[in-house]
Enzyme design. Structure first.
Site, short mmCIF file in Angstrom:
data_model
loop_
_atom_site.label_atom_id
_atom_site.label_comp_id
_atom_site.label_asym_id
_atom_site.label_seq_id
_atom_site.Cartn_x
_atom_site.Cartn_y
_atom_site.Cartn_z
N THR A 49 1.07 -1.18 -0.13
CA THR A 49 -0.03 0.04 -0.10
C THR A 49 0.86 1.34 -0.05
O THR A 49 0.55 2.18 -0.70
CB THR A 49 -0.95 0.05 1.13
N TYR A 137 5.99 -11.30 5.91
CA TYR A 137 4.86 -10.83 4.88
C TYR A 137 4.49 -12.04 3.97
O TYR A 137 5.33 -12.12 3.08
CB TYR A 137 5.32 -9.59 4.38
N LYS A 165 2.55 -11.16 8.75
CA LYS A 165 1.57 -10.39 8.35
C LYS A 165 0.73 -11.54 6.97
O LYS A 165 1.48 -11.86 6.08
CB LYS A 165 1.98 -9.02 7.58
N VAL A 205 -3.08 -5.64 9.73
CA VAL A 205 -2.65 -4.50 9.24
C VAL A 205 -3.62 -4.30 8.01
O VAL A 205 -3.43 -5.08 6.95
CB VAL A 205 -1.19 -5.05 8.52
#
Length: 312
Positions: A49, A137, A165, A205
């Protein structure tokens, strides 16, 4: 912040740019302050993002310093350091520590699609490179490489690899790792906030939290208060906006920046090529979904430049 707790409510923060395309640190600080004030306990910079592929190393460090100053100890500040090159990833990790980050976010090396033993070695080198805790991640749809559950369990043995994540869309594999390790699991998929939290996850998140931080914080707050029906109701209220922002064919950073700009909130507007801004039709749809969420939440208009209320 302890090494194993970045908070429950984390936002995958957009990276604001000026109309000319340069890094807008003043807007980043305003956005960070708003997010923390409205319920975020952690800010995750330079991820998907945050448009990390199109920001320079220097910009990433400047962003950490600016957001850390704005957060002023009220929230953890993590920053993405994942690249296709292990050496570059280690350099970014050391830079992040010097800039004052509280933790690192790292996806597997992308494009080259390394086998699992190489993925494991990459992350071990990263964890050994600094004193900072690491959030792995797992997002194979973007990297092309899964961090397999068995790999995660081995990596969990490293004292500085403390969290995941989770964007793997493999709830069975996720539960296996959670049951057999102390890794703190955060969903990176906004539609799974309550589901993963109820299974013992640490939090989320969220991308959509750039716009509605209070709406997602309210989900975990309700669950922690024992109001599971209320938590489910709050999760369901976010569905329409989440679907338009994250599953309508455009990257989340494009849709979120369009909505922030339409609401007059900091962080909206310009995206860097190859991304292109959202069109009016997309933005209008996002505004309708936002208004529906606000109406269902029954909240008041907050202070700030936006003309619409922010749900909580």
């Amino acid at each position: 912040m302890s090494d194993t707790n970045f908070g429950r409510a984390l936002c995958a923060m957009v990276t604001p740019f000026t109309d000319a395309g340069s890094l807008d640190l003043a807007a980043a600080q305003k956005l960070a302050d708003r997010l923390v004030t409205e319920g975020c306990e952690g800010l995750v910079l330079s991820g998907t993002t945050g448009e990390s592929p199109t920001t320079t190393d220097a910009e990433k460090a400047d962003l950490v310093r600016a957001v850390r100053e704005a957060a002023d100890g009220r929230a953890a500040v993590l920053t993405g350091v994942g690249t296709a090159d292990t050496r570059h990833t280690l350099d970014l990790a050391r830079q992040a520590q010097r800039a004052g980050a509280d933790g690192l976010l790292a996806a597997p090396p992308y494009y080259s699609r390394p086998p699992q033993d190489a993925v494991e070695a990459h992350f071990r080198e990263l964890a050994d490179a600094t004193d900072l805790p690491v959030m792995l991640y797992d997002i194979p749809a973007r990297t092309g490489t899964r961090i397999e559950p068995d790999t995660l369990l081995r990596l969990a043995e490293h004292p500085r690899i403390v969290a995941v994540k989770d964007c793997a869309y493999d709830l069975l594999g996720t539960q296996k790792v959670m049951a057999a390790s102390d890794l703190a699991y955060y969903t990176g998929c906004d539609e799974y906030v309550l589901a993963l939290y109820a299974l013992g996850g640490a939090g989320y998140v969220s991308t959509v939290a750039n716009v509605v931080p209070g709406a997602f914080r309210a989900i975990v707050d309700a669950y922690d208060a024992g109001d599971t029906a209320g938590a489910a109701r709050r999760q369901q209220r976010t569905i329409a906006l989440t679907e338009l922002a994250m599953s309508a064919g455009l990257p989340g950073t494009v849709t979120v920046k369009a909505l922030l700009a339409a609401l007059g909130l900091p962080g909206g507007g310009t995206v860097r090529a190859p991304l292109k801004p959202a069109g009016h039709e997309v933005t209008d749809g996002l505004l309708r979904a936002y208004d529906e969420l606000v109406s269902a939440s029954g909240t008041e208009v907050p202070s700030g430049p936006g003309s619409r209320p922010t749900p909580s």
